[in-house]
Design a protein around this motif. Structure first.
Motif: not given
Length: 231
Positions: A27-36, A60-63, A79-86, A88-94
């Motif tokens: 579930l955590s991977a799914t939720m963080n994937g949605c956030l990403g 975004a899900g893969l990254s 611990a909360v995967d802030a770097v992968p979510v925000h 990495t995916n912030g760079v990818w979104g840009t």
């Protein structure tokens, strides 16, 4: 967001299966994937087509998963995967803006006509170059502003907590409460209510068993309906 969540769910299942031999849906991977996915589509939500949004969410899900596993391998605490979510995916979104943006949607979103489009939409790469420069600018600004601050925290010994505090938990050590206290209280209340109901039913069953002869007499004189209503 949906595309990123499903992608992270399935990709994580595959990775776990390859590593442990038995996959599991996390579930955590799914939720963080949605956030990403939400982070990655923020910059381009008004200037891309729906099919492009699905592709952006897929990447975004893969990254997210790749960056999260990389941090674990490098032994970097997040611990909360802030770097992968925000990050990495912030760079990818840009970057995605420079790949999938359409000029007509830019006109609708910002009210200004432009010939710059994403590379995959027939653009000449000017918009993508601007997006890459903005990424470098943000990274440079954050580094210049916050690196001295973190160096000062490290020099003063405030950058990390002690090993004892890490084991005990920062919520309990610094805030005086466990992050699971509310859920534990909620579960305790449910358990108490269930025990109360079970106790009442048990007492009722014992009372009916104690009145067994009376029930048989009532059944003989009044029929089975009395017994059914009694039970």
């Amino acid at each position: 967001a949906a595309s990123a969540g499903v992608t992270a769910l399935i990709a994580n299942f595959y990775l776990v299966e390859r590593i442990t031999g038995e996959g599991s849906f996390t579930l955590s991977a799914t939720m963080n994937g949605c956030l990403g996915g939400l982070v990655s589509i923020t910059g381009s939500c008004g200037v891309v087509e729906p099919w492009a949004a699905v592709i952006i969410g897929f990447v975004a899900g893969l990254s997210y998963l790749v960056t999260s596993k990389l941090l674990v391998r490098l032994r970097i605490d997040d611990a909360v995967d802030a770097v992968p979510v925000h990050m990495t995916n912030g760079v990818w979104g840009t970057i995605a803006v420079g790949l999938f943006a359409k000029s007509d949607k830019i006109l609708l979103a910002y009210g200004e006509a432009t010939e710059d489009e994403g590379v995959f939409m027939g653009g000449n790469g000017t918009l993508l170059g601007c997006q890459l420069i903005s990424i470098l600018f943000v990274q440079g600004w954050v580094t210049v502003c916050l690196l001295p601050f973190f160096c000062l925290l490290n020099y003063m010994g405030w950058f990390r907590t002690s090993s004892t505090d890490e084991v005990e938990g920062l919520d309990r050590r610094y805030h005086g409460a466990s992050p699971h206290s509310k859920s534990q209280d909620f579960n305790s209340a449910i358990d108490a209510e269930m025990c109360g109901r079970t106790h009442k039913r048990l007492r009722r069953s014992l009372d009916l068993l104690a009145e067994g002869p009376n029930i048989q007499i009532q059944q003989y004189h009044q029929g089975p309906s009395t017994t059914e209503s009694k039970w």
